[in-house]
Design a protein around this motif. Structure first.
Motif, PDB file in Angstrom:
ATOM      1  N   ASN A 313       0.771  -1.526   0.153  1.00 33.73           N
ATOM      2  CA  ASN A 313      -0.575  -0.047  -0.222  1.00 33.73           C
ATOM      3  C   ASN A 313       1.022   1.211  -0.145  1.00 33.73           C
ATOM      4  OD1 ASN A 313      -2.639  -1.450   0.147  1.00 33.73           O
ATOM      5  ND2 ASN A 313      -1.409  -1.844   1.727  1.00 33.73           N
ATOM      6  N   ILE A 314       0.723   2.179  -1.112  1.00 37.28           N
ATOM      7  CA  ILE A 314       1.267   3.339  -0.465  1.00 37.28           C
ATOM      8  C   ILE A 314       0.722   4.288  -0.951  1.00 37.28           C
ATOM      9  CG2 ILE A 314       3.673   2.094  -1.973  1.00 37.28           C
ATOM     10  CD1 ILE A 314       2.354   3.019  -4.732  1.00 37.28           C
ATOM     11  N   GLY A 315       1.222   5.465  -1.169  1.00 37.33           N
ATOM     12  CA  GLY A 315       0.800   6.751  -0.924  1.00 37.33           C
ATOM     13  C   GLY A 315       1.259   7.956  -1.267  1.00 37.33           C
ATOM     14  N   PHE A 316       0.779   9.154  -0.862  1.00 38.92           N
ATOM     15  CA  PHE A 316       0.811  10.618  -1.516  1.00 38.92           C
ATOM     16  C   PHE A 316       1.374  10.897   0.669  1.00 38.92           C
ATOM     17  CE2 PHE A 316      -0.171  11.015  -5.855  1.00 38.92           C
ATOM     18  CZ  PHE A 316       1.257  10.117  -6.086  1.00 38.92           C
ATOM     19  N   ALA A 317       2.498  11.771   0.943  1.00 35.26           N
ATOM     20  CA  ALA A 317       2.178  12.688   2.212  1.00 35.26           C
ATOM     21  C   ALA A 317       2.459  14.226   1.105  1.00 35.26           C
ATOM     22  CB  ALA A 317       3.768  12.389   3.001  1.00 35.26           C
ATOM     23  N   LEU A 318       1.426  14.916   2.622  1.00 36.21           N
ATOM     24  CA  LEU A 318       1.346  16.185   2.432  1.00 36.21           C
ATOM     25  C   LEU A 318       2.191  16.766   3.492  1.00 36.21           C
ATOM     26  CD1 LEU A 318       1.541  18.984   0.356  1.00 36.21           C
ATOM     27  CD2 LEU A 318      -0.801  19.446   1.183  1.00 36.21           C
ATOM     28  N   ILE A 319       3.590  17.169   3.237  1.00 40.30           N
ATOM     29  CA  ILE A 319       4.139  16.940   4.755  1.00 40.30           C
ATOM     30  C   ILE A 319       4.974  18.121   5.300  1.00 40.30           C
ATOM     31  CG2 ILE A 319       6.142  15.427   4.477  1.00 40.30           C
ATOM     32  CD1 ILE A 319       5.502  13.459   6.377  1.00 40.30           C
ATOM     33  N   SER A 320       5.095  18.145   6.098  1.00 32.44           N
ATOM     34  CA  SER A 320       6.036  19.194   6.880  1.00 32.44           C
ATOM     35  C   SER A 320       7.633  18.980   6.269  1.00 32.44           C
ATOM     36  CB  SER A 320       6.281  18.942   8.464  1.00 32.44           C
ATOM     37  OG  SER A 320       7.111  19.722   8.809  1.00 32.44           O
ATOM     38  N   THR A 321       8.468  19.973   6.082  1.00 33.02           N
ATOM     39  CA  THR A 321       9.519  19.947   5.304  1.00 33.02           C
ATOM     40  C   THR A 321      10.587  19.406   6.211  1.00 33.02           C
ATOM     41  OG1 THR A 321       9.678  22.025   5.647  1.00 33.02           O
ATOM     42  CG2 THR A 321       9.192  21.431   3.277  1.00 33.02           C
ATOM     43  N   ARG A 322      10.050  19.381   7.089  1.00 32.41           N
ATOM     44  CA  ARG A 322      11.132  18.958   8.992  1.00 32.41           C
ATOM     45  C   ARG A 322      11.343  17.213   8.424  1.00 32.41           C
ATOM     46  NH1 ARG A 322       7.299  22.347  11.403  1.00 32.41           N
ATOM     47  NH2 ARG A 322       6.767  20.401  12.263  1.00 32.41           N
ATOM     48  N   LYS A 324      11.956  13.870   6.440  1.00 34.00           N
ATOM     49  CA  LYS A 324      12.198  13.330   4.684  1.00 34.00           C
ATOM     50  C   LYS A 324      12.634  12.150   4.555  1.00 34.00           C
ATOM     51  CE  LYS A 324      14.639  17.517   4.973  1.00 34.00           C
ATOM     52  NZ  LYS A 324      14.089  18.960   4.343  1.00 34.00           N
ATOM     53  N   ALA A 325      12.883  11.623   3.616  1.00 32.35           N
ATOM     54  CA  ALA A 325      12.720  10.655   3.091  1.00 32.35           C
ATOM     55  C   ALA A 325      13.421   9.845   3.916  1.00 32.35           C
ATOM     56  CB  ALA A 325      13.354  10.366   1.311  1.00 32.35           C
ATOM     57  N   GLY A 326      12.923   7.587   4.165  1.00 32.35           N
ATOM     58  CA  GLY A 326      13.658   7.173   5.421  1.00 32.35           C
ATOM     59  C   GLY A 326      12.979   7.699   6.908  1.00 32.35           C
ATOM     60  N   ASP A 327      12.199   8.119   7.055  1.00 30.61           N
ATOM     61  CA  ASP A 327      12.009   8.623   8.103  1.00 30.61           C
ATOM     62  C   ASP A 327      10.357   7.929   8.079  1.00 30.61           C
ATOM     63  OD1 ASP A 327      13.185  10.926   8.367  1.00 30.61           O
ATOM     64  OD2 ASP A 327      11.945  12.250   8.915  1.00 30.61           O
ATOM     65  N   THR A 328      10.205   7.171   9.726  1.00 27.69           N
ATOM     66  CA  THR A 328       9.103   6.451  10.032  1.00 27.69           C
ATOM     67  C   THR A 328       8.525   7.422  10.452  1.00 27.69           C
ATOM     68  OG1 THR A 328      10.229   6.172  12.408  1.00 27.69           O
ATOM     69  CG2 THR A 328      10.611   4.260  10.526  1.00 27.69           C
ATOM     70  N   ILE A 329       6.714   6.855  10.526  1.00 28.20           N
ATOM     71  CA  ILE A 329       6.099   7.655  11.069  1.00 28.20           C
ATOM     72  C   ILE A 329       4.710   6.662  10.922  1.00 28.20           C
ATOM     73  CG2 ILE A 329       6.232   9.942   9.543  1.00 28.20           C
ATOM     74  CD1 ILE A 329       3.976   7.275   7.800  1.00 28.20           C
ATOM     75  N   GLU A 330       3.496   7.341  11.310  1.00 30.03           N
ATOM     76  CA  GLU A 330       2.179   6.306  11.774  1.00 30.03           C
ATOM     77  C   GLU A 330       1.022   7.205  10.640  1.00 30.03           C
ATOM     78  OE1 GLU A 330       2.831   4.791  15.985  1.00 30.03           O
ATOM     79  OE2 GLU A 330       2.444   6.503  15.498  1.00 30.03           O
TER      80      GLU A 330
END
Length: 348
Positions: A313-322, A324-330
């Motif tokens: 399952n893949i998606g798009f994040a509109l996210i804070s510039t703080r 970065k790619a590689g970060d783990t999120i929920e």
């Protein structure tokens, strides 16, 4: 209906087919073969008259001075605050005739209001023009078999006007996929079925079949959907459209002063991909689910799809510039927390 459509959505006050009942089959047809799409809902805003070019430039924060007849350009239209309000393909048919092939919003009203407010000598209308897309790695062979091998020489976003069996069309190398193909702009809505059947018959040796702008492929390919992956504050720099903004265009271009300020300060959000944990498809669609990092909300997942090639399952994040790619999120969806990892776009 004759092709077996099973679902529609509304788009520019029209119905757009979104499924023919076999989503995975339709996906692989686009990836490996050739798919035929009814995208007549991709309406045109026509600018015609002595000031057509001037109005086009006022609307578009991209330098159009070198745009030639027969050329198309991707343009992020913005309001006065630099907020994205549509992302059409601009097609220059003549020095005094332009089309804006728009995403889902009433740009006809916007363009006409600006023309009147600026006192321009230009007629703004919606012409009888309805696109059909032929997409996939075998699309070029199909379109060439109908219209001639000259289509193979068309550069991306360029187009040429022609006719088949008395049906007037413009053929552009473009389309809302990354698999290659063409959009055939039909200039007479009464000929829609006839044109569809000509292309359908010609495509049989290549296994052509019906499809639609494919959700999974477009997410894999990193194609942003205006209005679905953007909100009422999104500017072009946040969604990877900065390269289509020319900051040195004239000051009378709508939104350019705001865009210069936004660029100088740096955007607060950016667009990244998300790969969610789990091996089973999740039905999201346009979701706008909260993204959290270290317990705090840092952005939104705007859309999600099952990738048939990645098996994720893949998606798009509109996210804070703080972030970065590689970060783990929920990702939080209906009180359920789904772990994921941010990544660069496109996925594939």
């Amino acid at each position: 209906m004759a092709e077996g459509v099973t679902a529609f959505t509304t788009y520019n006050h029209m119905l757009m087919p979104t499924s023919y009942g076999h989503p995975e089959e339709e996906y692989w047809r686009l990836i490996d073969g050739v798919s035929q799409w009814d995208v007549a809902c991709e309406r045109q805003v026509q600018l015609q008259g002595p000031d057509a070019g001037r109005l086009a430039q006022i609307l578009a924060p991209r330098d159009l001075s070198k745009c030639r007849v027969g050329q198309g350009k991707y343009v992020p239209l913005c309001n006065h605050a630099g907020v994205l309000i549509n992302d059409p393909i601009l097609l220059k048919l003549a020095d005094d005739l332009y089309w804006l092939s728009i995403a889902d919003s009433n740009i006809w009203f916007w363009a006409r209001a600006i023309a009147e407010e600026r006192g321009l000598n230009v007629a703004v209308s919606e012409p009888d023009v309805s696109p059909m897309a032929v997409q996939g790695p075998k699309a070029e062979d199909v379109v060439a078999s109908v219209f001639g091998d000259w289509v193979r020489e068309l550069k991306y976003f360029w187009f040429k006007e022609t006719a088949i069996d008395g049906i007037s069309v413009a053929i552009a190398r473009s389309g809302w996929s990354k698999q290659g193909g063409f959009e055939i702009y039909l200039k007479d809505g009464t000929k829609g079925t006839q044109l569809w059947n000509i292309v359908k018959e010609a495509g049989k040796p290549w296994g052509i079949g019906p499809g639609n702008p494919n959700w999974s492929e477009r997410v894999e390919s990193g194609l942003i959907s205006y209005g679905g992956d953007t909100d009422k504050e999104t500017n072009p720099f946040e969604v990877r459209m900065g390269k289509y903004v020319d900051l040195d265009v004239a000051d009378d271009v709508i939104g350019i002063k705001a865009l210069r300020r936004i660029h100088a300060a740096g955007p607060q959000r950016h667009s990244l991909g998300i790969i969610l944990e789990g091996e089973e498809p999740i039905t999201f669609g346009f979701s706008w689910n909260d993204i959290r990092k270290d317990g705090a909300k840092v952005g939104d997942m705007t859309t999600c799809a099952w990738s048939y090639r990645m098996k994720k399952n893949i998606g798009f994040a509109l996210i804070s510039t703080r972030c970065k790619a590689g970060d783990t999120i929920e990702v939080v969806r209906q009180a359920k927390v789904i772990p994921g990892t941010l990544t660069e776009l496109p996925f594939l």
